[in-house]
Structures are given as C-alpha cells and as structure tokens.
Scaffold this motif. Structure first.
Motif, mmCIF file in Angstrom:
data_model
loop_
_atom_site.group_PDB
_atom_site.id
_atom_site.type_symbol
_atom_site.label_atom_id
_atom_site.label_comp_id
_atom_site.label_asym_id
_atom_site.label_seq_id
_atom_site.Cartn_x
_atom_site.Cartn_y
_atom_site.Cartn_z
ATOM 1 N N TYR A 216 0.831 -1.205 0.000
ATOM 2 C CA TYR A 216 0.000 0.000 0.000
ATOM 3 C C TYR A 216 0.868 1.259 0.000
ATOM 4 O O TYR A 216 0.635 2.183 -0.791
ATOM 5 C CB TYR A 216 -0.926 -0.004 1.217
ATOM 6 C CG TYR A 216 -1.722 1.264 1.356
ATOM 7 C CD1 TYR A 216 -2.864 1.469 0.588
ATOM 8 C CD2 TYR A 216 -1.331 2.263 2.232
ATOM 9 C CE1 TYR A 216 -3.595 2.632 0.692
ATOM 10 C CE2 TYR A 216 -2.054 3.435 2.347
ATOM 11 C CZ TYR A 216 -3.178 3.620 1.582
ATOM 12 O OH TYR A 216 -3.890 4.787 1.686
ATOM 13 N N VAL A 217 1.859 1.300 0.871
ATOM 14 C CA VAL A 217 2.735 2.480 0.945
ATOM 15 C C VAL A 217 3.490 2.659 -0.366
ATOM 16 O O VAL A 217 3.625 3.793 -0.857
ATOM 17 C CB VAL A 217 3.698 2.359 2.142
ATOM 18 C CG1 VAL A 217 4.798 3.392 2.073
ATOM 19 C CG2 VAL A 217 2.927 2.498 3.451
ATOM 20 N N PRO B 2 4.197 6.927 -7.012
ATOM 21 C CA PRO B 2 3.830 8.226 -7.595
ATOM 22 C C PRO B 2 4.928 9.278 -7.449
ATOM 23 O O PRO B 2 5.107 10.118 -8.325
ATOM 24 C CB PRO B 2 2.580 8.632 -6.826
ATOM 25 C CG PRO B 2 1.989 7.355 -6.383
ATOM 26 C CD PRO B 2 3.173 6.462 -6.074
ATOM 27 N N TRP B 3 5.670 9.235 -6.357
ATOM 28 C CA TRP B 3 6.771 10.179 -6.184
ATOM 29 C C TRP B 3 7.894 9.897 -7.184
ATOM 30 O O TRP B 3 8.478 10.828 -7.747
ATOM 31 C CB TRP B 3 7.316 10.079 -4.751
ATOM 32 C CG TRP B 3 8.603 10.811 -4.568
ATOM 33 C CD1 TRP B 3 8.769 12.146 -4.365
ATOM 34 C CD2 TRP B 3 9.916 10.239 -4.629
ATOM 35 N NE1 TRP B 3 10.104 12.435 -4.280
ATOM 36 C CE2 TRP B 3 10.827 11.286 -4.437
ATOM 37 C CE3 TRP B 3 10.386 8.954 -4.811
ATOM 38 C CZ2 TRP B 3 12.204 11.071 -4.428
ATOM 39 C CZ3 TRP B 3 11.758 8.740 -4.799
ATOM 40 C CH2 TRP B 3 12.642 9.801 -4.611
ATOM 41 N N PHE C 8 2.543 1.723 -3.463
ATOM 42 C CA PHE C 8 1.662 2.178 -4.538
ATOM 43 C C PHE C 8 1.073 3.560 -4.293
ATOM 44 O O PHE C 8 0.814 4.302 -5.246
ATOM 45 C CB PHE C 8 0.536 1.170 -4.767
ATOM 46 C CG PHE C 8 0.937 0.041 -5.676
ATOM 47 C CD1 PHE C 8 0.927 0.205 -7.044
ATOM 48 C CD2 PHE C 8 1.347 -1.170 -5.158
ATOM 49 C CE1 PHE C 8 1.306 -0.828 -7.894
ATOM 50 C CE2 PHE C 8 1.721 -2.204 -5.989
ATOM 51 C CZ PHE C 8 1.705 -2.027 -7.355
ATOM 52 N N GLN C 9 0.852 3.937 -3.053
ATOM 53 C CA GLN C 9 0.228 5.221 -2.767
ATOM 54 C C GLN C 9 1.221 6.375 -2.682
ATOM 55 O O GLN C 9 0.867 7.505 -2.996
ATOM 56 C CB GLN C 9 -0.567 5.144 -1.462
ATOM 57 C CG GLN C 9 -1.773 4.260 -1.541
ATOM 58 C CD GLN C 9 -2.788 4.776 -2.554
ATOM 59 O OE1 GLN C 9 -3.084 5.958 -2.614
ATOM 60 N NE2 GLN C 9 -3.307 3.874 -3.349
ATOM 61 N N TYR C 10 2.452 6.108 -2.243
ATOM 62 C CA TYR C 10 3.383 7.200 -1.976
ATOM 63 C C TYR C 10 4.694 7.096 -2.744
ATOM 64 O O TYR C 10 5.132 8.072 -3.350
ATOM 65 C CB TYR C 10 3.682 7.269 -0.469
ATOM 66 C CG TYR C 10 2.441 7.496 0.354
ATOM 67 C CD1 TYR C 10 1.809 8.733 0.374
ATOM 68 C CD2 TYR C 10 1.868 6.471 1.083
ATOM 69 C CE1 TYR C 10 0.659 8.942 1.100
ATOM 70 C CE2 TYR C 10 0.719 6.666 1.824
ATOM 71 C CZ TYR C 10 0.116 7.910 1.823
ATOM 72 O OH TYR C 10 -1.029 8.110 2.539
#
Length: 65
Positions: free
Chosen positions: A41-42, A49-50, A44-46
């Motif tokens: 989750y971390v 994208p960064w 793919f979410q953060y």
C-alpha cells in the motif's frame, strides 16, 4: 554441523523478522500478511507516484513518421 546442507545457521532477514514477531505461527503468519499488505500500500500510494516523474518511461527513441 547442520543436518541439511543448505542451512548454515544463518537464516537471513526473513528469519530474523519471523523470530521477532509476537505469538504462535498462526499469529505470525497473519502479522506477516498485514506487514506485506501495508508495504505494498505504501509503495503504490506514496513511493511509486513520487518516483514516476523521475523515471525515463516516456523518453522514447522512435520518431513519428
């Protein structure tokens, strides 16, 4: 000396994590699944994208002719 040739007494990072998780094998397995899902989750979410603008995925070398 170990009875199995591939075991030299060092079980690496995952063995260290397994030994330090609380509870019996079932609880350790559930906590391991939660840790893996939280990591995914971390990422793919953060993290992804960064990092996406920094990666050269859109730099193509084929011309439009």
């Amino acid at each position: 000396m170990s009875l199995v040739p591939w075991c030299d007494g060092r079980d690496g990072m995952y063995g260290w994590i397994w030994r330090h998780l609380p509870g019996n094998a079932l609880l350790k397995a559930l906590v391991s699944i939660v840790l893996v899902l939280a990591t995914v989750y971390v990422l793919f979410q953060y993290v992804f994208p960064w990092a996406e603008p920094l990666l050269p995925f859109n730099d193509v070398t084929v011309d439009n002719q």
